[in-house]
Every structure is written in structure tokens, then in C-alpha cells.
Design a protein around this motif. Structure first.
Motif, PDB file in Angstrom:
ATOM      1  N   LYS A 139      10.822   5.780  -9.260  1.00 34.03           N
ATOM      2  CA  LYS A 139       9.816   4.831  -8.782  1.00 34.03           C
ATOM      3  C   LYS A 139       9.664   3.670  -9.756  1.00 34.03           C
ATOM      4  CE  LYS A 139       6.673   7.962  -8.333  1.00 34.03           C
ATOM      5  NZ  LYS A 139       5.384   8.618  -8.126  1.00 34.03           N
ATOM      6  N   GLY A 178       6.056   2.362  -5.408  1.00 35.87           N
ATOM      7  CA  GLY A 178       5.288   3.598  -5.397  1.00 35.87           C
ATOM      8  C   GLY A 178       6.057   4.680  -4.681  1.00 35.87           C
ATOM      9  N   THR A 180       6.076   9.343  -3.829  1.00 40.74           N
ATOM     10  CA  THR A 180       5.527  10.667  -4.043  1.00 40.74           C
ATOM     11  C   THR A 180       6.647  11.706  -4.034  1.00 40.74           C
ATOM     12  OG1 THR A 180       3.841  12.231  -3.300  1.00 40.74           O
ATOM     13  CG2 THR A 180       5.100  11.126  -1.592  1.00 40.74           C
TER      14      THR A 180
END
Length: 128
Positions: free
Chosen positions: A87, A93, A95
Motif C-alpha cells: 500500500k 489505501g 486492507t
């Protein structure tokens, strides 16, 4: 219910295990504790064929594309660290969910290049 049915059902109880709780989130199927509090002492590694697949997906994201990295045979802490590194390299961004790294945006070429530089994995682009 007859006794023979009770015996067969009790055998099934040993096979099933709690894997998610609304109070604690994901749980270890062996010790039935939260993943963070797992007492088994051994990391749970995903199974796969050793090929890392990098793809782009927009499904379920209101048309916004994300880069998915699947097939990383790493334990959860190492996977989170690699996700953070990717990232940061992409300036985006993202996850880590269920053993899949998601980076916001279409960064397939950059992610493939970075993973090949590490030289640890066989990396392929999946999809179009």
C-alpha cells in the motif's frame, strides 16, 4: 430419537467448530478463542499452489476498482506487513481480508513488479 442416532450426531459435533463470533470476530476452530488470543501456538497458513495471482475487481465496490493479491502463503502477521508495504509503495489505501490483500485502485503492474523484485514467489496476472 434412538440411541444409534445420538451416537452418530455426537461424532459430528467433534468435527464442527465455531469460526466466527459476533462478540470476538474470527475464532480459532481448535481452541475456540479469538484469533488474537489463540492458544494453539502455531500460525495458521493458508493452503495453495504457490502461485500469487494479482487481479483487479470492482464487484461490490460501487464501481471502484481494487487490486487483489491472492495466494500468498504467509501467516496473518506477515501478510499484514506485506500489505502495508504494498500500500505504501502504491501510495494508496487498502486492507487484508481472509488471506487476500486489497489495494485501492488499479496497481497490478506495480504490485507484480514489487513482488517479482522480492523473488520469493511466482507471480501471475489474473483476469484481463
Amino acid at each position: 430419537m434412538s440411541k444409534s442416532n445420538n451416537k452418530s450426531l455426537s461424532g459430528l459435533g467433534a468435527l464442527s467448530g465455531l469460526v466466527y463470533s459476533t462478540e470476538t470476530g474470527r475464532t480459532c476452530p481448535e481452541c475456540r478463542q479469538a484469533k488474537a488470543d489463540c492458544r494453539c501456538g502455531r500460525p495458521v497458513l493458508p493452503k495453495g499452489d504457490g502461485i500469487v495471482r494479482v487481479s483487479r475487481e470492482t464487484k461490490g465496490r460501487a464501481g471502484k476498482g481494487v487490486t487483489l493479491i491472492k495466494g500468498m502463503l504467509l501467516a496473518e502477521p506477515e501478510l499484514i506487513a506485506l500489505g502495508k508495504e504494498l500500500k505504501a509503495a502504491c501510495g494508496s489505501g487498502g486492507t487484508v481480508k481472509d488471506g487476500v490483500i486489497e489495494v485501492q485502485g488499479d496497481h497490478r503492474e506495480r504490485v507484480i513488479e514489487l513482488l517479482k523484485k522480492k523473488g520469493t514467489w511466482t507471480v501471475k496476472q489474473a483476469g484481463g
